[in-house]
Design an enzyme around this catalytic site. Structure first.
Site, PDB file in Angstrom:
ATOM      1  N   ARG A 148      -8.499  -0.335  16.403  1.00  0.00           N
ATOM      2  CA  ARG A 148      -8.572   0.492  15.195  1.00  0.00           C
ATOM      3  C   ARG A 148      -9.641  -0.178  14.328  1.00  0.00           C
ATOM      4  NH1 ARG A 148      -3.329   1.337  11.393  1.00  0.00           N
ATOM      5  NH2 ARG A 148      -3.838  -0.826  10.941  1.00  0.00           N
ATOM      6  N   MET A 184      12.993  23.857   0.506  1.00  0.00           N
ATOM      7  CA  MET A 184      12.170  23.033  -0.393  1.00  0.00           C
ATOM      8  C   MET A 184      13.007  22.163  -1.335  1.00  0.00           C
ATOM      9  SD  MET A 184       9.173  24.232  -3.005  1.00  0.00           S
ATOM     10  CE  MET A 184       8.217  25.070  -1.775  1.00  0.00           C
ATOM     11  N   TYR A 225      17.237  29.423   6.074  1.00  0.00           N
ATOM     12  CA  TYR A 225      16.045  30.124   6.574  1.00  0.00           C
ATOM     13  C   TYR A 225      16.065  30.213   8.085  1.00  0.00           C
ATOM     14  CZ  TYR A 225      13.591  29.877   2.067  1.00  0.00           C
ATOM     15  OH  TYR A 225      13.204  30.031   0.767  1.00  0.00           O
ATOM     16  N   LYS A 231       0.851  -1.202   0.000  1.00  0.00           N
ATOM     17  CA  LYS A 231       0.000   0.000   0.000  1.00  0.00           C
ATOM     18  C   LYS A 231       0.885   1.249   0.000  1.00  0.00           C
ATOM     19  CE  LYS A 231      -0.515  -0.216   5.006  1.00  0.00           C
ATOM     20  NZ  LYS A 231      -1.380   0.067   6.133  1.00  0.00           N
TER      21      LYS A 231
END
Ligand SMILES: Cc1ncc(COP(=O)(O)O)c(C=O)c1O
Length: 359
Positions: A130, A302, A254, A35
């Protein structure tokens, strides 16, 4: 030169990990969990390379359809079952298996006439809370499924919540609950994820369901894949795109969260959170430059991140970089980013080039 960041997928490592699973659980069939795009590795290519797998586990019809379109013949199991009655017809047409974890899915089977009956994996909730039926409700669901014309075969499953912590008594309790439920039943069963396969041999039963270990990664927080006899399948590679000579006190990146403690060289790597590199990776996260460890400094941006090159005075633009994989366990990177390797692998961005090979 095009952007150098790329994902290299080592298919022989994948096969090695698969055969390790066969060695550990020789009497069990293997449902390979693919998956989430095979944990970021590429659904179809991974499934095609696992000819030996007895079945594949996916999260949804779209993933299963992609596998069938690629001519994957093995059993495919929808691990959350159908999300609606309309899906049920398609599940039957595509010859898929499905988990049944909720009475609404039992009703779907009772109310929809199917041309081809489907194979069911009835999910028992043994404590994770779950998905799955409590043991009381599971008996009712089982009785109804046995009566339903839409059902071909029934298997039983449960999922372990804490097997990644070998000492946690919860797994024993779950195993007990599961075997109490199926004491007098001859149905095939499945319990174990990767941690169950590695740490709980009595959870192997008829089928095992490995995910993360197929990709060469340890499910435990106190080991890495190679310590478990596994090989990393995914390597995230890039290059230095510049090397800067900075002065003591110069900030980097940054937010100026990191300052040079001395005059030093800093490398800029073409990889960032836009590629799936975790933005929360802290300064000090290991990165390989020319096969040797250096440290991430400042915040990943990024498309780029910066590394401390004080230990590599010869490093230059174009030199190879590994962000995780071969030589640098993704488990370590995940740790430094306050997350788990599952999340790091699944987050790898599709804008990257993917190269599949047999390294
Ligand atoms: C039902 C089920 N079985 C097996 C697995 C595989 O787990 P792991 O990747 O820890 O081996 C998963 C993954 O989340 C799952 O949801």
């Amino acid at each position: 030169m095009s952007r150098p960041a790329k994902v290299v997928i080592n298919l022989s490592a994948l096969r090695h990990n698969f055969s390790r699973i066969r060695t550990i659980a020789p009497d069990s069939r293997v449902m390979a969990i693919v998956k989430a795009d095979a944990y970021g590795h590429g659904l179809v290519r991974i499934a095609q390379s696992l000819e030996q797998a007895d079945a594949f586990g996916v999260a949804c019809l779209e993933e299963a359809r992609e596998l069938r379109q690629a001519k994957i013949q093995q059993r495919i199991i929808l691990l959350e079952g159908p999300y609606s009655g309309e899906e049920l017809t398609k599940i039957s047409q595509l010859g898929l298996d499905m988990v049944v974890h909720d009475l609404s899915q039992v009703e779907m089977l009772e109310q929809n006439q199917l041309n081809k009956p489907v194979c069911i994996w009835l999910k028992l909730d043994t404590g994770m809370h779950r998905l799955g039926f409590s043991p009381d409700l599971a008996s009712e669901a089982l009785a109804r499924l046995e009566q339903s014309a839409g059902v071909k075969e029934i298997r039983l499953m449960t999922h372990l919540a804490s097997a990644n912590n070998r000492e946690d008594p919860m797994t024993r309790k779950q195993l007990q609950c599961f075997s109490q439920f199926n004491e007098n039943m001859s149905l095939e069963k499945t319990i174990a994820n990767s941690a169950g396969i590695l740490a709980f041999p009595d959870a192997h039963v008829d089928w095992v369901r490995p995910g993360i270990m197929l990709y060469g990664v340890s499910p435990f927080s106190d080991s890495n894949g190679s310590q478990e006899g596994l090989k990393p399948v995914m390597t995230l590679q890039s290059k230095l795109i510049t090397v800067r000579a900075l002065k003591a006190g110069d900030p980097v990146g940054y937010g100026a969260t990191w300052r040079c403690p001395e005059d030093m060289s800093v490398g800029v790597v073409a990889a960032g959170y836009g590629d799936g590199y975790p933005r929360h990776a802290e300064s000090g996260t290991p990165v390989l430059v020319n096969g040797k460890r250096v440290e991430l400094i400042g915040r990943a941006s990024m498309d780029m991140l910066t590394v401390d090159l004080r230990s590599q005075s010869q490093a230059k633009t174009g030199d190879p970089v590994v962000l995780w994989g071969e030589g640098l366990p993704v488990e370590e990177v995940a740790n430094h980013a306050g997350t788990i390797p599952y999340e790091v692998l699944c987050a790898v961005h599709k804008r990257l080039k993917f190269e599949y090979g047999e390294a």
